[in-house]
Design a protein around this motif. Structure first.
Motif, PDB file in Angstrom:
ATOM      1  N   GLN A 180      84.406  43.299  -4.389  1.00 41.36           N
ATOM      2  CA  GLN A 180      85.164  43.493  -3.164  1.00 41.36           C
ATOM      3  C   GLN A 180      84.577  43.340  -1.877  1.00 41.36           C
ATOM      4  O   GLN A 180      84.851  44.505  -0.871  1.00 41.36           O
ATOM      5  CB  GLN A 180      85.986  44.885  -3.430  1.00 41.36           C
ATOM      6  N   ALA A 181      83.745  42.475  -1.642  1.00 41.52           N
ATOM      7  CA  ALA A 181      83.013  42.531  -0.532  1.00 41.52           C
ATOM      8  C   ALA A 181      83.484  40.997   0.252  1.00 41.52           C
ATOM      9  O   ALA A 181      84.225  40.501   0.182  1.00 41.52           O
ATOM     10  CB  ALA A 181      81.511  42.405  -0.913  1.00 41.52           C
ATOM     11  N   GLU A 182      82.556  40.657   1.388  1.00 41.75           N
ATOM     12  CA  GLU A 182      82.400  39.582   1.787  1.00 41.75           C
ATOM     13  C   GLU A 182      81.443  38.672   1.764  1.00 41.75           C
ATOM     14  O   GLU A 182      80.266  38.990   1.214  1.00 41.75           O
ATOM     15  CB  GLU A 182      82.863  39.784   3.542  1.00 41.75           C
ATOM     16  N   ALA A 183      81.421  37.401   2.442  1.00 42.11           N
ATOM     17  CA  ALA A 183      80.398  36.459   2.227  1.00 42.11           C
ATOM     18  C   ALA A 183      80.136  35.665   3.478  1.00 42.11           C
ATOM     19  O   ALA A 183      80.978  35.538   4.479  1.00 42.11           O
ATOM     20  CB  ALA A 183      81.039  35.283   1.195  1.00 42.11           C
ATOM     21  N   LEU A 252      68.294  31.589  11.317  1.00 43.42           N
ATOM     22  CA  LEU A 252      68.735  32.559  10.320  1.00 43.42           C
ATOM     23  C   LEU A 252      68.342  33.896  10.674  1.00 43.42           C
ATOM     24  O   LEU A 252      68.911  34.685  10.299  1.00 43.42           O
ATOM     25  CB  LEU A 252      67.662  32.116   8.909  1.00 43.42           C
ATOM     26  N   TYR A 253      67.428  34.094  11.678  1.00 47.54           N
ATOM     27  CA  TYR A 253      67.258  35.463  12.353  1.00 47.54           C
ATOM     28  C   TYR A 253      68.491  35.872  12.891  1.00 47.54           C
ATOM     29  O   TYR A 253      69.006  37.170  12.996  1.00 47.54           O
ATOM     30  CB  TYR A 253      66.241  35.585  13.379  1.00 47.54           C
ATOM     31  N   ALA A 254      69.560  35.157  13.147  1.00 48.04           N
ATOM     32  CA  ALA A 254      70.875  35.591  13.700  1.00 48.04           C
ATOM     33  C   ALA A 254      71.586  36.244  12.726  1.00 48.04           C
ATOM     34  O   ALA A 254      72.780  36.947  13.143  1.00 48.04           O
ATOM     35  CB  ALA A 254      71.597  34.429  14.305  1.00 48.04           C
ATOM     36  N   LEU A 255      71.359  36.162  11.228  1.00 43.06           N
ATOM     37  CA  LEU A 255      72.254  36.664  10.306  1.00 43.06           C
ATOM     38  C   LEU A 255      72.212  38.222  10.690  1.00 43.06           C
ATOM     39  O   LEU A 255      73.030  38.895  10.096  1.00 43.06           O
ATOM     40  CB  LEU A 255      71.513  36.364   8.887  1.00 43.06           C
ATOM     41  N   TYR A 256      70.958  38.940  11.104  1.00 44.38           N
ATOM     42  CA  TYR A 256      71.094  40.017  11.258  1.00 44.38           C
ATOM     43  C   TYR A 256      72.290  40.474  12.306  1.00 44.38           C
ATOM     44  O   TYR A 256      72.817  41.707  11.849  1.00 44.38           O
ATOM     45  CB  TYR A 256      69.942  40.781  11.879  1.00 44.38           C
ATOM     46  N   ARG A 261      78.143  42.999  12.197  1.00 46.87           N
ATOM     47  CA  ARG A 261      79.333  43.096  12.684  1.00 46.87           C
ATOM     48  C   ARG A 261      80.264  43.161  11.375  1.00 46.87           C
ATOM     49  O   ARG A 261      81.469  43.460  11.134  1.00 46.87           O
ATOM     50  CB  ARG A 261      79.872  41.822  13.386  1.00 46.87           C
ATOM     51  N   HIS A 262      79.630  42.640  10.273  1.00 47.60           N
ATOM     52  CA  HIS A 262      80.360  42.716   8.741  1.00 47.60           C
ATOM     53  C   HIS A 262      79.275  43.232   7.753  1.00 47.60           C
ATOM     54  O   HIS A 262      78.701  42.422   7.099  1.00 47.60           O
ATOM     55  CB  HIS A 262      80.764  41.176   8.566  1.00 47.60           C
ATOM     56  N   PRO A 263      79.273  44.591   8.041  1.00 44.02           N
ATOM     57  CA  PRO A 263      78.441  45.383   6.977  1.00 44.02           C
ATOM     58  C   PRO A 263      78.741  45.175   5.522  1.00 44.02           C
ATOM     59  O   PRO A 263      78.108  45.561   4.425  1.00 44.02           O
ATOM     60  CB  PRO A 263      78.668  46.743   7.198  1.00 44.02           C
ATOM     61  N   ASN A 264      79.961  44.618   4.977  1.00 46.04           N
ATOM     62  CA  ASN A 264      80.230  44.686   3.558  1.00 46.04           C
ATOM     63  C   ASN A 264      80.044  43.195   2.943  1.00 46.04           C
ATOM     64  O   ASN A 264      80.577  42.843   1.933  1.00 46.04           O
ATOM     65  CB  ASN A 264      81.897  44.937   3.807  1.00 46.04           C
ATOM     66  N   VAL A 265      79.021  42.423   3.682  1.00 44.25           N
ATOM     67  CA  VAL A 265      78.884  41.103   3.260  1.00 44.25           C
ATOM     68  C   VAL A 265      77.874  41.548   1.913  1.00 44.25           C
ATOM     69  O   VAL A 265      76.868  42.209   1.941  1.00 44.25           O
ATOM     70  CB  VAL A 265      78.184  40.383   4.235  1.00 44.25           C
ATOM     71  N   LYS A 266      78.206  40.768   0.811  1.00 43.50           N
ATOM     72  CA  LYS A 266      77.356  40.933  -0.219  1.00 43.50           C
ATOM     73  C   LYS A 266      76.762  39.528  -0.969  1.00 43.50           C
ATOM     74  O   LYS A 266      76.241  39.711  -2.132  1.00 43.50           O
ATOM     75  CB  LYS A 266      78.366  41.722  -1.485  1.00 43.50           C
ATOM     76  N   ALA A 301      68.141  40.412   1.587  1.00 45.38           N
ATOM     77  CA  ALA A 301      68.726  40.635   0.167  1.00 45.38           C
ATOM     78  C   ALA A 301      68.369  41.948  -0.258  1.00 45.38           C
ATOM     79  O   ALA A 301      69.243  42.594  -0.713  1.00 45.38           O
ATOM     80  CB  ALA A 301      68.248  39.465  -0.704  1.00 45.38           C
ATOM     81  N   ARG A 302      67.113  42.342  -0.109  1.00 44.06           N
ATOM     82  CA  ARG A 302      66.790  43.552  -0.553  1.00 44.06           C
ATOM     83  C   ARG A 302      67.206  45.068   0.530  1.00 44.06           C
ATOM     84  O   ARG A 302      67.845  45.851   0.010  1.00 44.06           O
ATOM     85  CB  ARG A 302      65.185  43.732  -0.572  1.00 44.06           C
ATOM     86  N   GLU A 303      67.162  44.587   1.749  1.00 43.02           N
ATOM     87  CA  GLU A 303      67.518  45.757   2.579  1.00 43.02           C
ATOM     88  C   GLU A 303      68.994  46.076   2.681  1.00 43.02           C
ATOM     89  O   GLU A 303      69.667  46.934   2.757  1.00 43.02           O
ATOM     90  CB  GLU A 303      67.044  45.508   3.867  1.00 43.02           C
ATOM     91  N   HIS A 304      69.819  45.030   2.490  1.00 46.06           N
ATOM     92  CA  HIS A 304      71.328  44.825   2.550  1.00 46.06           C
ATOM     93  C   HIS A 304      71.770  44.700   1.149  1.00 46.06           C
ATOM     94  O   HIS A 304      73.012  45.002   1.039  1.00 46.06           O
ATOM     95  CB  HIS A 304      71.828  43.991   3.398  1.00 46.06           C
ATOM     96  N   ASP A 305      71.065  44.927   0.075  1.00 44.27           N
ATOM     97  CA  ASP A 305      71.820  44.861  -1.344  1.00 44.27           C
ATOM     98  C   ASP A 305      72.635  43.766  -1.469  1.00 44.27           C
ATOM     99  O   ASP A 305      73.578  44.040  -1.732  1.00 44.27           O
ATOM    100  CB  ASP A 305      72.292  46.169  -1.654  1.00 44.27           C
TER     101      ASP A 305
END
Length: 387
Positions: A180-183, A252-256, A261-266, A301-305
């Motif tokens: 139930q997440a985002e991408a 890619l550093y802009a991904l942070y 803004r979207h903490p539910n991204v998995k 990947a590891r920090e944000h699971d």
């Protein structure tokens, strides 16, 4: 005569070793310590009061060679010397003004690496279903969260189709045992298609709404939350897929920022990882970009699971067996990802594909077959036995 010379050398070394043991301070490594003319850049051992402690050498810090040499000339031999300067208010202000940007930068470098025992690790990881049971079984349940998965293949092998399918399946509600997440979809070659995603989402919603459908791409379990199901619409699911256009891996550093803004991204998809590198002619710079980007994505990947999926092209190499096809970017790239899937179209078979597992942290090579229909990535239809 040579034997006598060798004997003298051995005796001299034994005497020198005995002297060092009696010295109050000894350095181990390529240099010497107290009572001599050598200065060390290696590990120091203090033997006062019959205690032995080892200090981390300054050259192990991720600093430039110029900075390391400057610190060495100023008398900073070990990391403990830096800590002493930071703990002294007078020394700290002078040191930071001359050598570093911030105190937090230094303290981050001096942190002891975090570790966990095998017993403390969470063996059961979350995964993202692919809507294809054969591929899910190949990957031990689906695309693994906290890991990097590479999808390599020729054009038309299904890399982008599977990537977009994952952007849909990562939104499967928790009541159906989903995340139930985002991408986030990092689009480097304009393969992202809102129209194709709409088709996949409509097929997913049709499957969910039909309560009688208990088999198919995914066997849903548990009681459905009616209010949640009502909120599942094509528009709402499209709004949870965040497309980011990039043409440089440094971006890619802009991904942070996007993750804040979207903490539910998995799920993060980079399609394609290799495309921005075609414009880089310098091989050394290209290699640096690749490994810096992989370091960044592995950390995220590891920090944000979350799961990271990279698509890669194929390249031809001449071997003893003639011309062979391999994933681009070489073997060093393959060592940095946890899972490698080689996708290919089956000749003379309409809409039939294979997924070869070339690397996995769980098991060896194996393969799965699948199809790509208007509904998305699915298992091949089961043939009915003839009567």
């Amino acid at each position: 005569m040579p034997i006598l010379i060798d004997l003298v050398i051995v005796i001299f070394r034994l005497l020198n070793f005995s002297y060092n043991l009696q010295s109050p301070e000894v350095f181990i490594g390529a240099s010497y310590v107290s009572g001599g003319s050598h200065k060390t850049s290696y590990t120091r051992i203090k033997t006062s009061d019959n205690r032995i402690t080892m200090n981390r050498p300054i050259w192990t810090l991720p600093l430039s060679k110029h900075t390391i040499n400057k610190l060495d000339k100023l008398g900073y031999k070990c990391c403990e010397d830096l800590i002493d300067s930071l703990d002294d208010p007078e020394k700290k202000s002078t040191f930071l003004r001359k050598h570093m940007e911030s105190e937090s930068e230094i303290r981050d470098m001096l942190k002891t690496p975090k570790y966990k025992t095998a017993a403390e690790l969470d063996i059961g990881r979350d995964s993202i279903a692919t809507f294809c049971k054969s591929i899910d079984e190949l990957l031990n349940g689906g695309i693994q969260v906290g890991q990097i998965t590479e999808l390599s293949g020729a054009p038309g092998s299904g890399k982008s189709q599977l990537s977009m399918q994952l952007c849909v399946s990562v939104q499967i509600p928790v009541c159906f045992e989903g995340l139930q997440a985002e991408a986030i979809y990092v689009d480097t070659n304009s393969n992202f298609s809102e129209l194709r995603l709409t088709e996949m989402i409509d097929a997913f919603l049709g499957h969910v709404s039909n309560s009688k459908v208990l088999s198919g791409p995914i066997d849903f379990k548990g009681e459905a939350n009616s209010e949640l199901l009502k909120s599942l619409t094509t528009a709402s699911m499209l709004s949870k897929i965040h497309r980011v256009q990039m043409n440089d891996l440094n971006q890619l550093y802009a991904l942070y920022t996007t993750l804040e803004r979207h903490p539910n991204v998995k799920l993060i998809v980079v399609d394609s990882f290799v495309m921005p590198l075609y414009q880089v002619e310098n091989s050394l710079r290209k290699n640096t970009l690749v490994h810096s980007a992989l370091d960044l994505l592995q950390t995220i990947a590891r920090e944000h699971d979350l799961a990271v999926v990279l698509t890669n092209d194929l390249t031809t190499a001449i071997t003893e067996n003639g011309a062979e096809v391999f994933p681009a970017l070489g073997e060093s790239f393959g060592h940095r990802v946890q899972y490698r899937l080689l996708l290919s179209k089956i000749p003379n078979q309409p809409n039939e594909y294979t997924a070869l597992l070339k690397k996995s942290v769980e098991h060896g090579r194996s393969a799965a077959r699948f199809t790509i229909s208007s509904n998305g990535v699915r298992d091949l239809p089961t043939e009915q036995p003839q009567l």
